[in-house]
Design a protein around this motif. Structure first.
Motif, short mmCIF file in Angstrom:
data_model
loop_
_atom_site.label_atom_id
_atom_site.label_comp_id
_atom_site.label_asym_id
_atom_site.label_seq_id
_atom_site.Cartn_x
_atom_site.Cartn_y
_atom_site.Cartn_z
N THR A 32 107.68 -15.61 15.80
CA THR A 32 107.83 -16.23 14.48
C THR A 32 108.68 -17.49 14.55
N THR A 35 106.73 -20.33 16.30
CA THR A 35 105.67 -20.85 15.45
C THR A 35 106.23 -21.72 14.33
N TYR A 52 103.12 -17.79 5.00
CA TYR A 52 101.93 -17.58 5.84
C TYR A 52 102.34 -17.03 7.21
N ILE A 53 103.38 -17.62 7.82
CA ILE A 53 103.85 -17.15 9.13
C ILE A 53 104.37 -15.71 9.03
N ALA A 56 101.43 -13.44 8.82
CA ALA A 56 100.77 -13.36 10.13
C ALA A 56 101.58 -12.48 11.08
N THR A 57 102.91 -12.61 11.04
CA THR A 57 103.76 -11.79 11.90
C THR A 57 103.67 -10.31 11.52
N TRP A 97 92.97 -10.16 13.88
CA TRP A 97 94.08 -11.09 13.66
C TRP A 97 93.58 -12.54 13.56
N LYS A 101 94.26 -14.94 10.42
CA LYS A 101 94.96 -16.21 10.53
C LYS A 101 94.04 -17.39 10.18
N TRP A 102 92.80 -17.32 10.59
CA TRP A 102 91.85 -18.40 10.26
C TRP A 102 91.62 -18.47 8.76
N SER A 105 94.64 -19.92 7.11
CA SER A 105 94.75 -21.36 7.35
C SER A 105 93.76 -22.12 6.49
N TRP A 124 90.74 -19.76 17.37
CA TRP A 124 91.58 -18.70 16.80
C TRP A 124 91.45 -17.39 17.57
N SER A 128 94.52 -15.62 19.55
CA SER A 128 94.89 -14.23 19.22
C SER A 128 94.73 -13.31 20.43
#
Length: 362
Positions: A32, A35, A52-53, A56-57, A97, A101-102, A105, A124, A128
């Motif tokens: 994290t 990133t 968002y991060i 994702a984490t 994942w 994430k895509w 984004s 992506w 991942s």
């Protein structure tokens, strides 16, 4: 409070569950941070990007936890099934994942006109897959390392138990000749109606056997106490041989405080009585000496009997005589190369046993 907190944390980390979560959160926390720092300068809305991060984490932690459960089910499978099954788990987690994430984004920043969807999908997924493959490699690496430590601990424990069992066997083994001769002497005294002497021998035999069986064979005793235990045995033999048996004990310097294996001297003295004193019509003398030199304890047990043929001297520690062989085996098990046992015939007659072991005090 600080020391208590550290002690509490150390105890917690001693369990597999707490170690796993400590590594899990540390690893994803590092991801994290990297990133966030890597994207800080090109992102306009930092609060939105931080959310968002974080999402994702959190999804990465959840997926890696599902991976762990899948790996645990594959752990007892065969090597090939475990390998391909693990790759399947990693690919499935990477697909989920990458899609998350895509999608996030695209929702936050949209898609540029020059970015082909297939290229983005490959990017992506590769990203991942690399993250989760690294996670899986670390998981299996730690798992195999812990398994090897457990196996090593079991091996050491088994070797220790075998070593202790061997020492106890050697320690508890009594020469049947000694018991036979003592009981035969008691029987003779009873037939001769010498009940008092027979009772004395029975009492001393009982004291000697109680001492030899009650004491822990894994513990060492001082040489002074070892000599006291030896006198219980010699008191029995003195009843058998009367004036034919003489004993001379000479403990010099700090040798009485030296630690030695329990009942170390008894088999050597018993051997001297059997092959030395009993072979002489007029009896004989047993000498027990000890001194310290250069950090070592030097012991000597000798008699003035007929001695041993020179060809048999080299076999005394490995062949002839259960008591002497067991004594040599005990010393090798306890001290390894730091001990030495040597047999030699004395110029005036008789056999001498020289023992060299490290000098230890209580």
């Amino acid at each position: 409070m600080g020391n208590r907190a550290i002690e509490w944390l150390w105890q917690r980390l001693g369990s597999h569950r707490w170690r796993y979560w400590a590594l899990q959160l540390s690893g994803w926390g590092g991801y994290t941070l990297l990133t966030f720092v890597g994207s800080f300068f090109w992102v306009k809305n930092h609060w939105l990007h931080t959310g968002y991060i974080a999402a994702a984490t959190a999804s990465g932690i959840a997926l890696s936890e599902l991976m762990r459960r899948g790996f645990r089910k594959l752990w007892d499978k065969g090597p090939l099934e475990r390998l391909f099954g693990s790759f399947g788990v990693v690919i499935a987690a990477a697909l989920v994942w990458a899609a998350f994430k895509w999608g996030g984004s695209v929702w936050l920043y949209g898609i540029k006109n020059d970015e082909h969807p297939m290229v983005l999908a490959i990017y992506w997924f590769s990203y991942s897959f690399l993250i989760f493959l690294t996670w899986g490699a670390l998981y299996y690496g730690i798992k195999y390392y812990e398994a090897s430590l457990t196996q090593q601990e079991r091996t050491l424990r088994a070797e220790s138990m075998a070593h202790q069992a061997q020492l106890k066997m050697l320690r508890y083994q009594l020469n049947p000749h000694f018991l036979f001769n003592t009981l035969n002497a008691i029987s003779t005294l009873i037939l001769d109606q010498d009940g008092r002497t027979a009772n004395t021998m029975v009492t001393r035999l009982s004291q000697f056997l109680r001492h030899s069986l009650d004491n822990d064979p894994m513990l060492k005793v001082t040489l002074a106490k070892e000599v006291e235990a030896l006198m219980l045995y010699l008191d029995i033999e003195k009843v058998r041989f009367a004036d034919r048996l003489q004993v001379d004990i000479d403990l010099q310097g700090d040798s009485p405080q030296a630690l030695v294996p329990g009942l170390l001297l008894q088999p050597l003295v018993e051997n001297a009585v059997k092959y030395g004193i009993s072979q002489r019509e007029m009896g004989g003398k047993i000498t027990i000496g000890a001194r310290t030199f250069a950090g070592e304890l030097l012991l000597e047990v000798s008699d003035n009997g007929p001695g041993v043929a020179e060809a048999e001297l080299a076999q005394l520690g490995s062949g002839r005589g259960v008591g002497i062989r067991n004594t040599c085996d005990r010393l090798r098990s306890l001290y390894g190369v730091e001990q030495k046992v040597r047999f030699r015939n004395q110029p005036a007659g008789g056999l001498a046993v020289h023992i060299r072991i490290p000098f230890e005090k209580e």
